[in-house]
Design a protein around this motif. Sequence first.
Motif, PDB file in Angstrom:
ATOM      1  N   ASN A 110       0.820  -1.206   0.000  1.00  0.00           N
ATOM      2  CA  ASN A 110       0.000   0.000   0.000  1.00  0.00           C
ATOM      3  C   ASN A 110       0.859   1.262   0.000  1.00  0.00           C
ATOM      4  O   ASN A 110       0.588   2.220   0.730  1.00  0.00           O
ATOM      5  N   GLY A 111       1.924   1.235  -0.813  1.00  0.00           N
ATOM      6  CA  GLY A 111       2.787   2.390  -0.961  1.00  0.00           C
ATOM      7  C   GLY A 111       3.854   2.553   0.099  1.00  0.00           C
ATOM      8  O   GLY A 111       4.645   3.506   0.041  1.00  0.00           O
ATOM      9  N   ARG A 112       3.927   1.617   1.047  1.00  0.00           N
ATOM     10  CA  ARG A 112       4.898   1.704   2.139  1.00  0.00           C
ATOM     11  C   ARG A 112       5.969   0.639   1.963  1.00  0.00           C
ATOM     12  O   ARG A 112       5.670  -0.521   1.702  1.00  0.00           O
ATOM     13  N   ASP A 113       7.231   1.028   2.099  1.00  0.00           N
ATOM     14  CA  ASP A 113       8.332   0.076   1.980  1.00  0.00           C
ATOM     15  C   ASP A 113       8.330  -0.851   3.196  1.00  0.00           C
ATOM     16  O   ASP A 113       8.499  -0.398   4.328  1.00  0.00           O
ATOM     17  N   VAL A 114       8.116  -2.142   2.950  1.00  0.00           N
ATOM     18  CA  VAL A 114       8.046  -3.114   4.051  1.00  0.00           C
ATOM     19  C   VAL A 114       9.142  -4.164   3.919  1.00  0.00           C
ATOM     20  O   VAL A 114       9.030  -5.260   4.460  1.00  0.00           O
ATOM     21  N   THR A 115      10.211  -3.829   3.208  1.00  0.00           N
ATOM     22  CA  THR A 115      11.280  -4.781   2.953  1.00  0.00           C
ATOM     23  C   THR A 115      11.835  -5.386   4.241  1.00  0.00           C
ATOM     24  O   THR A 115      12.113  -6.586   4.310  1.00  0.00           O
ATOM     25  N   ARG A 116      12.009  -4.558   5.274  1.00  0.00           N
ATOM     26  CA  ARG A 116      12.507  -5.055   6.554  1.00  0.00           C
ATOM     27  C   ARG A 116      11.383  -5.646   7.400  1.00  0.00           C
ATOM     28  O   ARG A 116      11.559  -6.668   8.056  1.00  0.00           O
ATOM     29  N   ALA A 117      10.234  -5.011   7.371  1.00  0.00           N
ATOM     30  CA  ALA A 117       9.120  -5.439   8.228  1.00  0.00           C
ATOM     31  C   ALA A 117       8.667  -6.863   7.925  1.00  0.00           C
ATOM     32  O   ALA A 117       8.243  -7.596   8.838  1.00  0.00           O
ATOM     33  N   ILE A 118       8.761  -7.295   6.668  1.00  0.00           N
ATOM     34  CA  ILE A 118       8.275  -8.635   6.326  1.00  0.00           C
ATOM     35  C   ILE A 118       9.189  -9.741   6.850  1.00  0.00           C
ATOM     36  O   ILE A 118       8.827 -10.922   6.798  1.00  0.00           O
ATOM     37  N   ARG A 119      10.361  -9.365   7.365  1.00  0.00           N
ATOM     38  CA  ARG A 119      11.288 -10.368   7.906  1.00  0.00           C
ATOM     39  C   ARG A 119      11.146 -10.525   9.418  1.00  0.00           C
ATOM     40  O   ARG A 119      11.919 -11.270  10.033  1.00  0.00           O
ATOM     41  N   ALA A 120      10.186  -9.853  10.014  1.00  0.00           N
ATOM     42  CA  ALA A 120       9.976  -9.947  11.454  1.00  0.00           C
ATOM     43  C   ALA A 120       9.584 -11.381  11.838  1.00  0.00           C
ATOM     44  O   ALA A 120       8.941 -12.088  11.052  1.00  0.00           O
ATOM     45  N   PRO A 121       9.983 -11.832  13.028  1.00  0.00           N
ATOM     46  CA  PRO A 121       9.683 -13.211  13.449  1.00  0.00           C
ATOM     47  C   PRO A 121       8.202 -13.572  13.380  1.00  0.00           C
ATOM     48  O   PRO A 121       7.849 -14.713  13.025  1.00  0.00           O
ATOM     49  N   GLU A 122       7.331 -12.626  13.727  1.00  0.00           N
ATOM     50  CA  GLU A 122       5.899 -12.928  13.713  1.00  0.00           C
ATOM     51  C   GLU A 122       5.391 -13.180  12.294  1.00  0.00           C
ATOM     52  O   GLU A 122       4.462 -13.977  12.076  1.00  0.00           O
ATOM     53  N   VAL A 123       5.990 -12.523  11.308  1.00  0.00           N
ATOM     54  CA  VAL A 123       5.621 -12.770   9.914  1.00  0.00           C
ATOM     55  C   VAL A 123       6.134 -14.145   9.484  1.00  0.00           C
ATOM     56  O   VAL A 123       5.408 -14.922   8.854  1.00  0.00           O
ATOM     57  N   THR A 124       7.362 -14.442   9.845  1.00  0.00           N
ATOM     58  CA  THR A 124       7.943 -15.743   9.514  1.00  0.00           C
ATOM     59  C   THR A 124       7.103 -16.885  10.087  1.00  0.00           C
ATOM     60  O   THR A 124       6.890 -17.910   9.438  1.00  0.00           O
ATOM     61  N   ALA A 125       6.604 -16.698  11.302  1.00  0.00           N
ATOM     62  CA  ALA A 125       5.821 -17.743  11.957  1.00  0.00           C
ATOM     63  C   ALA A 125       4.462 -17.947  11.298  1.00  0.00           C
ATOM     64  O   ALA A 125       3.882 -19.034  11.380  1.00  0.00           O
ATOM     65  N   ALA A 126       3.946 -16.912  10.639  1.00  0.00           N
ATOM     66  CA  ALA A 126       2.582 -16.979  10.101  1.00  0.00           C
ATOM     67  C   ALA A 126       2.508 -17.180   8.594  1.00  0.00           C
ATOM     68  O   ALA A 126       1.452 -17.535   8.069  1.00  0.00           O
ATOM     69  N   VAL A 127       3.625 -16.983   7.885  1.00  0.00           N
ATOM     70  CA  VAL A 127       3.548 -16.931   6.428  1.00  0.00           C
ATOM     71  C   VAL A 127       3.130 -18.253   5.794  1.00  0.00           C
ATOM     72  O   VAL A 127       2.412 -18.259   4.781  1.00  0.00           O
ATOM     73  N   SER A 128       3.518 -19.381   6.336  1.00  0.00           N
ATOM     74  CA  SER A 128       3.123 -20.657   5.731  1.00  0.00           C
ATOM     75  C   SER A 128       1.612 -20.839   5.761  1.00  0.00           C
ATOM     76  O   SER A 128       1.009 -21.304   4.786  1.00  0.00           O
ATOM     77  N   ALA A 129       0.993 -20.469   6.879  1.00  0.00           N
ATOM     78  CA  ALA A 129      -0.461 -20.620   7.003  1.00  0.00           C
ATOM     79  C   ALA A 129      -1.190 -19.700   6.028  1.00  0.00           C
ATOM     80  O   ALA A 129      -2.133 -20.114   5.341  1.00  0.00           O
ATOM     81  N   VAL A 130      -0.768 -18.459   5.950  1.00  0.00           N
ATOM     82  CA  VAL A 130      -1.413 -17.512   5.047  1.00  0.00           C
ATOM     83  C   VAL A 130      -1.182 -17.919   3.593  1.00  0.00           C
ATOM     84  O   VAL A 130      -2.094 -17.861   2.758  1.00  0.00           O
ATOM     85  N   SER A 131       0.031 -18.369   3.290  1.00  0.00           N
ATOM     86  CA  SER A 131       0.378 -18.746   1.921  1.00  0.00           C
ATOM     87  C   SER A 131      -0.399 -19.961   1.428  1.00  0.00           C
ATOM     88  O   SER A 131      -0.535 -20.160   0.220  1.00  0.00           O
TER      89      SER A 131
END
Length: 224
Positions: free
Chosen positions: A79-100
Amino acid sequence: MTVVAVDGAAGSGKSSVSKGVARLLGMGYLDTGAMYRAMTLWMLEHGVDPMDTETITRWAGQPVIAPSTDPDRACISLNGRDVTRAIRAPEVTAAVSAVSAVPKVRATLVRLQRQTVADALAAGLGVIVEGRDIGTVVLPDADLKVFLVADPTVRAQRRAAEDLARGVTTDVSTTAAALAERDQADSTRVVSPLEQAPDAVVVDGTHDDLDSVIAIVADLVRGV
């Protein structure tokens, strides 16, 4: 223009190798895993439970995800915001398989991935696309398919080192357990599981350094 699909499990070296080859050969680079992470980040930021398939399905079309194809600036915006670093946060890593694993998420992002490749080709740029279902689902007609493998312990060591470089400290044993869990989730999901395409070239990077694997894959691309 050449289209290359690079697949492999977490920590197999997909991103580093693909970016390296793209830089060496003057090609575009697309990290599809970052797109799934961006989708996951959006869901978490909006309070959606990663296991709530119904809600994820309903909202999968809302995030505006824009990946870069520049290997020297492998960033992604949400949504127009650079999230290059934010997407590597542990909480994202823990949830990405389920969402994917949600079919609507995969359908939405596969369309975007194919469009991004089409845009690169229209601009006269070959592209290297890396992920887990590129050669089998996203780009089954890719000019070259590469499947990267590495020993699980080596993969864990590399991923732990990558996390440390991002400022996230994890020990190798914890990382190995997380990768094993991710492998299981990615390989057994119903839609677009992680698997080797029948016509993919397997490259084992267990005993080679990054530059050596980049050179091996670059030679394969030149031979197309």
